[in-house]
Structures are given as structure tokens and as C-alpha cells.
Design a protein around this motif. Structure first.
Motif, short mmCIF file in Angstrom:
data_model
loop_
_atom_site.label_atom_id
_atom_site.label_comp_id
_atom_site.label_asym_id
_atom_site.label_seq_id
_atom_site.Cartn_x
_atom_site.Cartn_y
_atom_site.Cartn_z
N ILE A 104 -1.22 6.64 -0.78
CA ILE A 104 -0.35 5.61 -1.32
C ILE A 104 0.18 4.79 -0.16
O ILE A 104 0.82 5.32 0.74
CB ILE A 104 0.82 6.22 -2.11
N HIS A 107 4.33 -0.71 -0.36
CA HIS A 107 4.24 -2.18 -0.35
C HIS A 107 5.36 -2.75 -1.21
O HIS A 107 5.91 -2.07 -2.08
CB HIS A 107 2.88 -2.64 -0.88
N ALA A 109 6.98 -4.95 -4.09
CA ALA A 109 6.59 -5.44 -5.41
C ALA A 109 6.48 -6.97 -5.36
O ALA A 109 7.10 -7.62 -4.51
CB ALA A 109 7.62 -5.03 -6.46
N GLU A 113 7.05 -8.74 -10.51
CA GLU A 113 7.38 -7.33 -10.74
C GLU A 113 8.86 -7.07 -10.48
O GLU A 113 9.51 -6.31 -11.21
CB GLU A 113 6.51 -6.45 -9.85
N TYR A 156 9.12 5.22 -11.87
CA TYR A 156 7.94 4.36 -12.07
C TYR A 156 7.58 3.62 -10.78
O TYR A 156 6.41 3.54 -10.40
CB TYR A 156 8.21 3.37 -13.19
N GLY A 157 8.60 3.09 -10.10
CA GLY A 157 8.36 2.36 -8.86
C GLY A 157 7.78 3.24 -7.77
O GLY A 157 6.93 2.79 -6.99
N ALA A 159 5.82 5.82 -8.29
CA ALA A 159 4.43 6.02 -8.65
C ALA A 159 3.57 4.82 -8.26
O ALA A 159 2.40 4.97 -7.88
CB ALA A 159 4.31 6.28 -10.15
N LYS A 160 4.15 3.61 -8.32
CA LYS A 160 3.42 2.40 -7.97
C LYS A 160 3.38 2.15 -6.46
O LYS A 160 2.62 1.30 -5.99
CB LYS A 160 4.07 1.19 -8.65
N GLY A 161 4.21 2.87 -5.71
CA GLY A 161 4.25 2.67 -4.27
C GLY A 161 5.12 1.51 -3.83
O GLY A 161 4.98 1.02 -2.70
N TRP A 162 6.02 1.06 -4.69
CA TRP A 162 6.90 -0.07 -4.34
C TRP A 162 8.03 0.40 -3.44
O TRP A 162 8.75 1.35 -3.76
CB TRP A 162 7.48 -0.70 -5.60
#
Length: 221
Positions: A104, A107, A109, A113, A156-157, A159-162
Motif C-alpha cells: 500500500i 497517497h 486523496a 474524494e 475506509y480511508g 483501506a484506500k491508503g489515503w
């Protein structure tokens, strides 16, 4: 059964204040789970689940007949959410099917986003506040709703790597500390202070990793 009865009844009495051992142990398990997660240890998941289960009973004080008869529905609801996520994470981390790791790269968002995150946080808080009020959650109910929505979006963020997911946790802690202290959940309030410092540190670590394209966070799956 004696252990269960002790776990539900045991208290630490400090002056006129009653502190449940369940609250203390639940937060200790949560901290151990966070430390284990940083080191990518599989045991972090079941330890976290145990802590979430204990805190679920703590934050439904009026339901479980504790000395602090206060319901924080957002806090209780987020424990259920964390248990569900942890069951999935535990499953993923114990799989050994040749895909041993997922990389991961932290980065930022996108602008869209970020806007969606803000709208979801504010809109979700506004939508849940009357529901928590009707169900008898501790006032101010918007704080409890804010904590629930923020926890959901931060998970959630992550999990997204934000990188921004750390800042959402900071926003949760800023509201959560005064709410927990006012509701009499002193152990959880103190733990939120610790988490607040931890999330700020995590934000700067992830931001530093973002500016180095070759770096990545490796999460064993």
C-alpha cells in the motif's frame, strides 16, 4: 461464570467515581492491538476483537446496568463495525495462498474524494443525530454521531491508503475526548488523548512516505 460475573461487576473506586475494569481492559486490548498491527502480528486481530466486545458492553451502560447508566450509541456501534472489519482482517492475514503481502503506497486523496469525505462526515452526522436522540444516546448526540461516522470513514480511508485518514481520526479524537469525560468514561477519554497523539504521529509518517515514491507500507495479508 464467576469470571464473567467478576468481569461485569469489578470496579475501581476513586473517591466518588466508579471506573469499570471492563473499560480499562477494553482500552488496554485496543492499544495492544494497535501496537501489534504496526508490527503486522496476526494476534493483533483477536486481541482487538476482545477489546471491542468489552467496550461494546461499557458504552451501553444503561442496557447492562453499570454504575454509569449512559448509552453512547455511536461508540457502541463503532465497536460492532470494528469487530466486523477485524474478522475480515484476521482472515486475510492468516491466509497463505502465495499472495503473502499487499503493498500500500500512502497517497493523498483527490479533490473529489476529499469533498466526498467531508460531505459524508457532515451529512452522516446530521442524519444519525436524530436517530441517536430518539434511541436515547447521551447528549450532545451529534458528538456521538460524529464519532461513529468519523470512525467509519477513517477505516475506509486507511483501506484506500489515503494519508487524510489520520486527520479524520484526529477529528474523531477532538470531539471524543470531551464527550467521554462528560459522560464519565474517564479511561476511554484518557485513551483517546493517547490515540490523538498517535494519529498525529501516524499522519506525519505517512506524509513522509508519500513524498518518497519508492517507499511503501507493506501489510501482510
Amino acid at each position: 461464570m464467576d469470571l464473567v460475573h467478576w468481569l461485569f461487576d469489578a470496579q475501581i473506586v476513586i473517591g466518588a467515581q466508579h471506573l469499570l475494569w471492563r473499560e480499562v481492559l477494553g482500552n488496554v486490548f485496543g492499544l495492544l492491538s494497535a501496537l501489534g498491527g504496526m508490527r503486522r502480528k496476526v494476534w493483533a486481530w483477536p486481541v482487538g476483537i476482545a477489546g471491542n466486545a468489552l467496550l461494546f458492553t461499557v458504552f451501553l451502560g444503561a442496557v447492562f446496568g453499570t454504575p454509569n447508566p449512559v448509552n453512547l450509541l455511536g461508540q457502541a456501534g463503532r465497536q460492532v463495525m470494528f469487530i466486523l472489519v477485524s474478522v475480515y482482517g484476521w482472515y486475510r492475514w492468516t491466509r497463505r495462498d502465495g499472495a503473502a503481502a499487499t503493498t500500500i503506497t500512502p497517497h493523498w486523496a483527490s479533490g473529489r474524494e476529499r469533498l466526498l469525505l467531508v460531505v459524508a462526515l457532515v451529512g452522516g452526522t446530521a442524519a444519525l443525530t436524530p436517530l441517536f436522540t430518539a434511541l436515547g444516546s447521551y447528549a450532545p448526540q451529534w458528538s456521538d454521531a460524529w464519532i461513529f461516522m468519523g470512525s467509519l470513514l477513517a477505516t475506509y480511508g486507511m483501506a484506500k491508503g489515503w494519508v487524510e485518514f489520520w486527520l479524520i481520526w484526529v477529528a474523531v479524537d477532538v470531539v471524543g475526548v470531551p464527550l467521554l469525560f462528560s459522560a464519565g468514561y474517564y479511561a476511554s477519554g484518557l485513551m483517546y488523548v493517547v490515540y490523538g497523539a498517535f494519529t498525529l504521529w501516524g499522519f506525519f509518517v505517512w506524509r513522509g512516505q508519500r513524498v518518497r515514491p519508492s517507499s511503501a507500507v507493506v501489510v501482510e495479508g
